[in-house]
Design a protein around this motif. Structure first.
Motif, short mmCIF file in Angstrom:
data_model
loop_
_atom_site.label_atom_id
_atom_site.label_comp_id
_atom_site.label_asym_id
_atom_site.label_seq_id
_atom_site.Cartn_x
_atom_site.Cartn_y
_atom_site.Cartn_z
N GLY A 1 -2.55 -7.28 -16.67
CA GLY A 1 -3.98 -7.20 -16.08
C GLY A 1 -3.70 -5.29 -16.79
O GLY A 1 -2.46 -4.82 -17.41
N LEU A 2 -4.90 -4.68 -16.83
CA LEU A 2 -4.71 -3.47 -17.03
C LEU A 2 -4.11 -2.97 -16.50
O LEU A 2 -3.39 -2.89 -15.98
N SER A 3 -3.80 -1.41 -17.45
CA SER A 3 -2.87 -0.73 -16.36
C SER A 3 -3.38 0.31 -15.24
O SER A 3 -4.08 0.18 -15.08
N GLY A 4 -1.90 -0.10 -14.49
CA GLY A 4 -2.25 0.46 -12.98
C GLY A 4 -3.23 -0.27 -11.88
O GLY A 4 -3.39 -0.25 -10.68
N SER A 5 -3.42 -1.65 -12.82
CA SER A 5 -3.44 -2.78 -11.83
C SER A 5 -2.63 -3.72 -10.75
O SER A 5 -2.80 -4.10 -10.21
N GLY A 6 -1.26 -3.64 -11.55
CA GLY A 6 -0.17 -4.09 -9.97
C GLY A 6 1.19 -4.34 -10.51
O GLY A 6 1.31 -5.19 -9.41
N LYS A 7 1.26 -4.71 -11.65
CA LYS A 7 2.05 -5.78 -12.55
C LYS A 7 3.47 -4.70 -12.49
O LYS A 7 4.51 -5.61 -11.65
N SER A 8 3.56 -3.72 -12.53
CA SER A 8 4.94 -2.99 -12.38
C SER A 8 5.06 -3.36 -10.76
O SER A 8 6.32 -4.07 -9.95
N THR A 9 4.41 -2.40 -9.77
CA THR A 9 4.73 -3.17 -8.86
C THR A 9 5.54 -4.00 -8.65
O THR A 9 6.49 -4.38 -7.15
N LEU A 10 4.38 -4.58 -8.27
CA LEU A 10 4.92 -6.60 -8.12
C LEU A 10 6.15 -7.01 -8.58
O LEU A 10 6.56 -7.50 -7.46
N VAL B 1 -4.89 6.39 0.59
CA VAL B 1 -4.06 5.53 0.01
C VAL B 1 -3.89 4.30 -0.62
O VAL B 1 -5.10 4.28 -1.32
N THR B 2 -2.69 3.98 -1.47
CA THR B 2 -3.28 3.55 -3.01
C THR B 2 -2.89 1.74 -3.01
O THR B 2 -1.67 1.90 -1.83
N VAL B 3 -3.95 1.30 -3.29
CA VAL B 3 -3.63 -0.03 -2.99
C VAL B 3 -2.99 -0.43 -4.36
O VAL B 3 -3.64 -0.60 -5.53
N LEU C 1 1.05 -1.05 -0.03
CA LEU C 1 0.17 0.12 -0.03
C LEU C 1 0.47 1.38 0.31
O LEU C 1 2.30 1.26 0.29
N PHE C 2 0.78 1.77 -1.28
CA PHE C 2 1.36 3.99 -1.16
C PHE C 2 0.60 4.48 -0.10
O PHE C 2 -0.35 4.44 0.28
N ASN C 3 1.94 5.31 0.31
CA ASN C 3 1.01 6.60 1.84
C ASN C 3 0.27 5.56 2.79
O ASN C 3 -0.61 6.58 3.28
N THR D 1 -12.62 -1.32 -1.18
CA THR D 1 -12.31 -1.80 -2.63
C THR D 1 -10.90 -0.44 -2.30
O THR D 1 -10.37 0.13 -2.07
N LYS D 2 -10.39 -1.08 -3.49
CA LYS D 2 -8.73 -0.04 -3.48
C LYS D 2 -9.52 1.15 -4.07
O LYS D 2 -9.26 2.56 -3.83
N ASP D 3 -10.30 1.61 -5.12
CA ASP D 3 -10.99 2.96 -4.70
C ASP D 3 -11.53 3.40 -3.83
O ASP D 3 -11.23 4.73 -3.59
N ASP E 1 9.32 -6.94 -17.78
CA ASP E 1 8.21 -5.75 -17.92
C ASP E 1 8.19 -5.21 -18.47
O ASP E 1 8.74 -4.67 -19.38
N GLU E 2 7.18 -5.79 -19.60
CA GLU E 2 6.46 -5.02 -20.49
C GLU E 2 7.85 -4.93 -21.26
O GLU E 2 7.57 -3.81 -22.19
N PRO E 3 8.35 -6.13 -21.71
CA PRO E 3 9.57 -6.01 -22.64
C PRO E 3 9.17 -5.81 -24.15
O PRO E 3 10.50 -5.04 -24.96
N1 LIG Z 1 5.57 5.30 -6.45
C1 LIG Z 1 4.43 5.18 -6.06
N2 LIG Z 1 3.12 6.03 -5.19
C2 LIG Z 1 2.00 5.91 -5.45
N3 LIG Z 1 0.99 5.06 -5.89
C3 LIG Z 1 2.22 4.51 -7.13
C4 LIG Z 1 3.61 4.11 -7.34
N4 LIG Z 1 4.16 2.88 -7.71
C5 LIG Z 1 2.71 2.86 -8.56
N5 LIG Z 1 1.49 3.60 -7.64
C6 LIG Z 1 0.41 2.85 -7.89
O1 LIG Z 1 0.27 1.44 -7.07
C7 LIG Z 1 -0.96 1.02 -8.19
C8 LIG Z 1 0.52 0.38 -9.67
O2 LIG Z 1 0.53 0.52 -9.94
P1 LIG Z 1 1.72 -0.05 -10.92
O3 LIG Z 1 2.55 1.13 -11.85
O4 LIG Z 1 1.77 -1.46 -10.53
O5 LIG Z 1 0.69 -1.13 -12.75
P2 LIG Z 1 0.55 -1.30 -13.84
O6 LIG Z 1 -0.26 -3.17 -13.38
O7 LIG Z 1 2.01 -1.87 -13.86
O8 LIG Z 1 0.66 -0.61 -14.82
P3 LIG Z 1 1.05 -0.21 -16.21
O9 LIG Z 1 0.43 -1.50 -17.33
O10 LIG Z 1 0.41 0.66 -16.98
O11 LIG Z 1 2.04 -0.42 -16.18
C9 LIG Z 1 -1.85 2.35 -9.61
O12 LIG Z 1 -2.93 2.13 -8.99
C10 LIG Z 1 -0.36 3.58 -9.52
O13 LIG Z 1 -0.86 4.75 -9.19
#
Ligand SMILES: Nc1ncnc2c1ncn2[C@@H]1O[C@H](COP(=O)(O)OP(=O)(O)OP(=O)(O)O)[C@@H](O)[C@H]1O
Ligand SMILES: [Mg+2]
Length: 428
Positions: A61-70, A40-42, A13-15, A30-32, A189-191
């Motif tokens: 997953g769609l943009s913002g679903s959390g792939k890069s974070t994971l 706080v962002t999940v 969770l961010f912030n 929910t996240k929303d 990551d999306e190479p």
């Molecule tokens: N440093 C951060 N601070 C706050 N929120 C963040 C941070 N990094 C990511 N997020 C949030 O975490 C969620 C997941 O983001 P992430 O970048 O992992 O998505 P993604 O699936 O990789 O999207 P994309 O397909 O656009 O790359 C999003 O809601 C994003 O706004």
């Protein structure tokens, strides 16, 4: 099977300095809702999975679903709020920086969407960079880098600069750089995200070919379901930081877990998901040394008018039709009546690779890599797997077939014919 990566109940969770987001998440918000009420962002919501050695595990997953974070938590670029991530016996979610660096050096490499090549270094210097960081000497690292470049077909460009290469070539250099350090795990990551569609297809095929040889453990991120289905041994579908479904391409396309997955699956090209082995039926086969009489007994019993002939090793030898058999004397050897060029496909062939063979209009033999007969496919049956509704019908039929001797033959013949008509109408 060796597990190379094990992720246990990871949250990010961010912030969430006051842990109020976590509390709300536990209460089922929910996240929303959490973002609206607390800011706080999940990022990741209770994700667990394992990746086996040699497997390509795709996270989609769609943009913002959390792939890069994971994927960033996997190599310790982001520390999760809670949970464990085991690589080579070490929990990268909690170990100190020194151990984390050691794991990054030995076990794990990341390949990014933007190739991040150094423009003023040559291709081979770029590829050798990771080895330099590892402390490998100049001669040895140049040798390893050239080898890695050869794997992606770019050894001739070793002394060029990145700017002299096309986007696709640059991405290959990025891949070679990932391979040069010979990591156990490759994170991608999306190479191929920045490449145009044709080059992208080429790179996908190239990764598949490379993987056959290298058998790396790969975590591959994409937002393109077709790419996920093509590359993934297993695929995780991610939404709002959580995994909504994990399975093989066939699992996901046949049984989408919810409406989110169903919406993705609706648009995909099924002919690139299902293979001959998915749609093959048990083949009624006739031994090569059988007589016409014996062959007719086999066919009567199975209720078929066409059957495949196999040699003593089970290898496909040809096919016979009832028509041909009844035109000759019963004691004639089958081998004299047999059509030796039976249309056949391998069990790994995708449906879209079977169309040409299906056009013969003849029952297709399905063989394994040794040429052994493993099943057969009616040409019309391939169309039954191209639309979601008929998919379930065919599956039910197959299930029945396993318990009884087989589905009634008139039904299997009329059903797919109707589907073919419907299919034709659609494409008009
Ligand atoms: N440093 C951060 N601070 C706050 N929120 C963040 C941070 N990094 C990511 N997020 C949030 O975490 C969620 C997941 O983001 P992430 O970048 O992992 O998505 P993604 O699936 O990789 O999207 P994309 O397909 O656009 O790359 C999003 O809601 C994003 O706004
Ligand atoms: Mg991303």
């Amino acid at each position: 099977m060796t597990v190379k990566l094990k992720v246990e109940s990871v949250f990010k969770l961010f912030n969430d300095t006051r842990k109020e987001g976590m509390a709300l998440l536990r209460d089922g918000a929910t996240k929303d809702e959490i973002f609206r009420s607390t800011g706080v962002t999940v990022g990741i919501n209770d994700v667990s999975f394992e990746v086996n050695e040699g497997e390509i595990f795709v996270i989609m997953g769609l943009s913002g679903s959390g792939k890069s974070t994971l994927v960033r938590t996997l190599n310790g670029l982001i520390r999760p709020s809670s949970g464990k991530i085991f690589i080579a016996g070490e929990d990268v979610a909690s170990c100190d920086m020194k151990r984390l660096r050691a794991i990054r050096r030995r076990e794990i490499t990341m390949v990014f969407q933007h190739f991040a090549l150094f423009p003023h270094k040559t291709v081979v210097e770029n590829v050798a960079y990771g080895l330099k960081v590892k402390g490998v000497g100049p001669t040895e690292r140049r040798k390893a880098a050239i080898e890695a470049l050869a794997k992606v077909g770019l050894d001739a460009y070793a002394d060029s600069f990145p700017g002299q290469l096309s986007g696709g070539m640059q991405q290959r250099v990025g891949l070679a750089r990932g391979l040069a350090t010979d990591p156990a795990i490759l994170l991608m990551d999306e190479p191929f995200g920045a490449l145009d569609p044709l080059i992208r297809r080429e790179m996908q095929d190239e990764l598949i070919a490379l993987q056959k040889e290298l058998k790396k453990t790969i975590v591959f991120i994409t937002h393109d379901l077709n790419e996920a289905l093509l590359l993934g041994n297993r695929i995780a579908i991610m939404k709002d930081g959580a995994f909504v479904q994990v399975g093989t391409a066939q699992d996901i396309v046949s049984n989408p877990a919810d409406d989110y997955v169903r919406a993705f699956v609706a648009d995909i090209d099924r002919s690139r998901v299902f293979t001959a082995s998915d749609i093959a039926q048990d083949a009624d086969h006739i031994p090569l040394k059988e007589s016409v009489l014996g062959a007719l007994v086999v066919m009567d019993k199975a209720g078929v008018d066409v059957a495949h002939v196999v040699d003593q090793d089970g290898v496909l030898a040809g096919m016979v039709t009832r028509e041909a058999l009844t035109a000759v004397k019963p004691n004639t050897p089958v081998v004299e009546v047999m059509e030796p060029d039976a249309p056949s496909v391998t069990s790994e062939a995708y449906i879209n690779e079977m169309y040409a063979t299906a056009q013969n209009g003849v029952l297709m033999a399905v063989t394994d890599s040794d040429g052994k007969l493993v099943g057969s496919v009616e040409p019309t049956a391939i169309f039954g797997h191209l639309t979601p509704d008929t998919e379930t019908a065919t599956e039910a039929e197959e299930d029945d077939g396993k318990e009884d001797a087989g589905p009634p033959s008139d039904e299997t013949e009329t059903e797919p014919a109707n589907i073919v008509d419907a299919q034709k109408e659609k494409s008009l």
